[in-house]
Design a protein around this motif. Structure first.
Motif, short mmCIF file in Angstrom:
data_model
loop_
_atom_site.label_atom_id
_atom_site.label_comp_id
_atom_site.label_asym_id
_atom_site.label_seq_id
_atom_site.Cartn_x
_atom_site.Cartn_y
_atom_site.Cartn_z
N ASP A 54 -3.96 -4.55 0.19
CA ASP A 54 -3.37 -3.32 0.92
C ASP A 54 -1.79 -3.68 0.44
OD1 ASP A 54 -5.77 -2.03 1.33
OD2 ASP A 54 -5.85 -2.83 3.66
N TYR A 55 -1.18 -2.56 0.22
CA TYR A 55 0.35 -2.64 0.03
C TYR A 55 0.77 -1.27 -0.07
CZ TYR A 55 -0.15 -1.86 -4.99
OH TYR A 55 -0.60 -1.43 -6.17
N GLU A 56 2.03 -1.02 0.31
CA GLU A 56 2.59 0.29 0.30
C GLU A 56 4.14 0.18 -0.24
OE1 GLU A 56 3.20 3.81 3.58
OE2 GLU A 56 2.69 2.03 4.33
N ILE A 57 4.30 1.24 -0.95
CA ILE A 57 5.83 1.24 -1.57
C ILE A 57 6.45 2.10 -0.87
CG2 ILE A 57 7.27 2.00 -3.87
CD1 ILE A 57 4.66 1.11 -5.33
N LYS A 58 7.59 1.89 -0.26
CA LYS A 58 8.65 2.61 0.35
C LYS A 58 9.96 2.55 0.10
CE LYS A 58 5.99 1.77 4.87
NZ LYS A 58 6.24 1.27 6.15
N THR A 59 10.70 3.72 0.43
CA THR A 59 12.24 3.43 0.02
C THR A 59 12.68 2.39 1.07
OG1 THR A 59 12.39 5.81 -0.52
CG2 THR A 59 14.53 4.83 0.24
N ALA A 60 13.53 1.44 0.51
CA ALA A 60 14.14 0.42 1.31
C ALA A 60 15.40 0.82 2.12
CB ALA A 60 14.79 -0.55 0.38
N HIS A 61 15.44 0.38 3.34
CA HIS A 61 16.35 0.67 4.30
C HIS A 61 17.29 -0.47 4.51
CE1 HIS A 61 14.60 4.68 5.09
NE2 HIS A 61 13.36 4.16 5.03
N MET A 62 18.26 -0.17 5.35
CA MET A 62 19.36 -1.27 5.52
C MET A 62 18.53 -2.52 6.42
SD MET A 62 21.89 -0.88 3.72
CE MET A 62 22.64 -2.37 4.19
N ASN A 63 17.70 -2.21 7.33
CA ASN A 63 17.13 -3.31 7.92
C ASN A 63 16.19 -4.21 6.89
OD1 ASN A 63 14.92 -1.31 7.62
ND2 ASN A 63 14.03 -1.68 9.57
N ASN A 64 15.81 -3.86 5.78
CA ASN A 64 15.30 -4.55 4.74
C ASN A 64 16.22 -5.63 3.92
OD1 ASN A 64 13.41 -1.66 4.27
ND2 ASN A 64 12.58 -3.17 5.48
N LEU A 65 17.42 -5.24 3.96
CA LEU A 65 18.53 -6.08 3.04
C LEU A 65 17.98 -7.39 3.05
CD1 LEU A 65 21.06 -6.03 1.39
CD2 LEU A 65 22.43 -6.07 3.51
N TYR B 111 18.15 3.73 -3.90
CA TYR B 111 17.81 3.47 -5.39
C TYR B 111 16.53 2.33 -5.39
CZ TYR B 111 22.28 5.32 -7.20
OH TYR B 111 23.35 5.97 -7.64
N THR B 112 16.51 1.51 -4.06
CA THR B 112 15.78 0.57 -3.99
C THR B 112 14.59 0.77 -3.27
OG1 THR B 112 17.56 -1.17 -4.33
CG2 THR B 112 15.71 -1.97 -3.12
N TYR B 113 13.60 0.23 -3.76
CA TYR B 113 12.36 0.25 -3.01
C TYR B 113 11.58 -0.91 -2.53
CZ TYR B 113 12.10 5.15 -4.84
OH TYR B 113 12.66 6.27 -5.17
N ALA B 114 10.89 -1.17 -1.43
CA ALA B 114 10.21 -2.14 -0.81
C ALA B 114 8.74 -1.94 -1.21
CB ALA B 114 10.55 -2.60 0.53
N VAL B 115 7.80 -2.93 -1.60
CA VAL B 115 6.56 -3.25 -1.44
C VAL B 115 6.25 -4.09 -0.35
CG1 VAL B 115 4.59 -3.65 -2.78
CG2 VAL B 115 6.51 -3.12 -4.18
N PHE B 116 5.40 -3.37 0.58
CA PHE B 116 4.91 -3.99 1.72
C PHE B 116 3.37 -4.35 1.65
CE2 PHE B 116 8.68 -1.67 3.23
CZ PHE B 116 9.26 -2.40 4.01
N ASN B 117 3.21 -5.60 2.07
CA ASN B 117 1.62 -6.09 2.44
C ASN B 117 1.81 -6.15 3.90
OD1 ASN B 117 -0.18 -8.74 2.97
ND2 ASN B 117 -1.04 -7.16 1.56
N ASN B 118 1.15 -5.33 4.74
CA ASN B 118 1.32 -5.15 5.95
C ASN B 118 2.92 -4.86 6.31
OD1 ASN B 118 -1.51 -5.31 6.57
ND2 ASN B 118 -1.35 -7.50 6.28
N GLU B 119 3.31 -5.84 7.12
CA GLU B 119 4.93 -5.71 7.42
C GLU B 119 5.84 -6.58 6.50
OE1 GLU B 119 5.85 -3.36 9.88
OE2 GLU B 119 4.05 -2.75 9.66
N LYS B 120 5.07 -7.33 5.59
CA LYS B 120 5.98 -8.13 4.75
C LYS B 120 6.48 -7.56 3.48
CE LYS B 120 5.59 -12.67 2.57
NZ LYS B 120 4.74 -13.92 2.39
N ILE B 121 7.56 -7.76 3.12
CA ILE B 121 8.19 -7.30 1.89
C ILE B 121 7.64 -8.34 0.78
CG2 ILE B 121 9.99 -6.74 0.41
CD1 ILE B 121 11.25 -5.53 2.92
N ILE B 122 6.87 -8.04 0.00
CA ILE B 122 6.20 -8.83 -1.12
C ILE B 122 6.63 -8.49 -2.40
CG2 ILE B 122 3.99 -9.20 0.04
CD1 ILE B 122 2.82 -7.39 -1.94
#
Length: 159
Positions: free
Chosen positions: A2-13, A52-63
């Motif tokens: 399971d993973y989810e693609i979300k727009t990245a936010h500053m707390n993901n930097l 412009y940047t997206y993060a791919v999450f597996n649960n709460e972890k950016i993978i």
């Protein structure tokens, strides 16, 4: 998986910079030197701020991470004379590679390009034959090699 693609936010930097540095060092071990280490945090911060940047999450972890940016005519490669959607900085943690996440990122990016009515382009270090084959298998056509500072990049367009 399971993973989810979300727009990245500053707390993901910090997590995204750490991921990019991990992937870059892994590439350097394989003598693939397209990316410089360490990553410029300000560049990544700017891409996140501009959405412009997206993060791919597996649960709460950016993978994984990637960026999508509109490029105007000839602002990237002069021979490409159309406004494009440019997929770049695609990185997946080594332990999550070969799990079809890259193809899902490309599908997501293609859907964004369709929504914007723009062609989708990407590039990679020209000597990275495995990545070039992967891109071809995911629906990209090789266009040409283009010189950078001290190496060449291979340009691909989604068909």
């Amino acid at each position: 998986m399971d993973y989810e693609i979300k727009t990245a936010h500053m707390n993901n930097l910090n997590d995204i910079v750490k991921l990019l540095n991990t992937v870059t060092l892994n590439l350097h071990k394989k003598n693939i030197n397209q990316w410089k280490y360490p990553w410029d945090t300000e560049e990544i911060k700017s891409n996140i701020e501009n959405k412009y940047t997206y993060a791919v999450f597996n649960n709460e972890k950016i993978i994984g991470t990637f960026s999508l940016k509109l490029k105007s005519k000839s602002s990237w490669i002069p021979e490409i004379d159309e406004e494009i959607l440019y997929l770049h900085t695609l990185a997946i943690l080594p332990e999550y590679q070969k799990k079809n996440i890259g193809c899902k990122i490309i599908d997501f990016s293609h859907n964004q390009a369709v929504t914007l009515n723009k062609p989708l382009y990407l590039d990679c270090w020209s000597k990275n034959t495995k990545l070039k084959t992967f891109y071809s298998n995911c629906g990209f056509d090789y266009i040409m090699d283009y010189p950078e500072e001290d190496f060449e990049i291979s340009i691909f367009k989604y068909h």
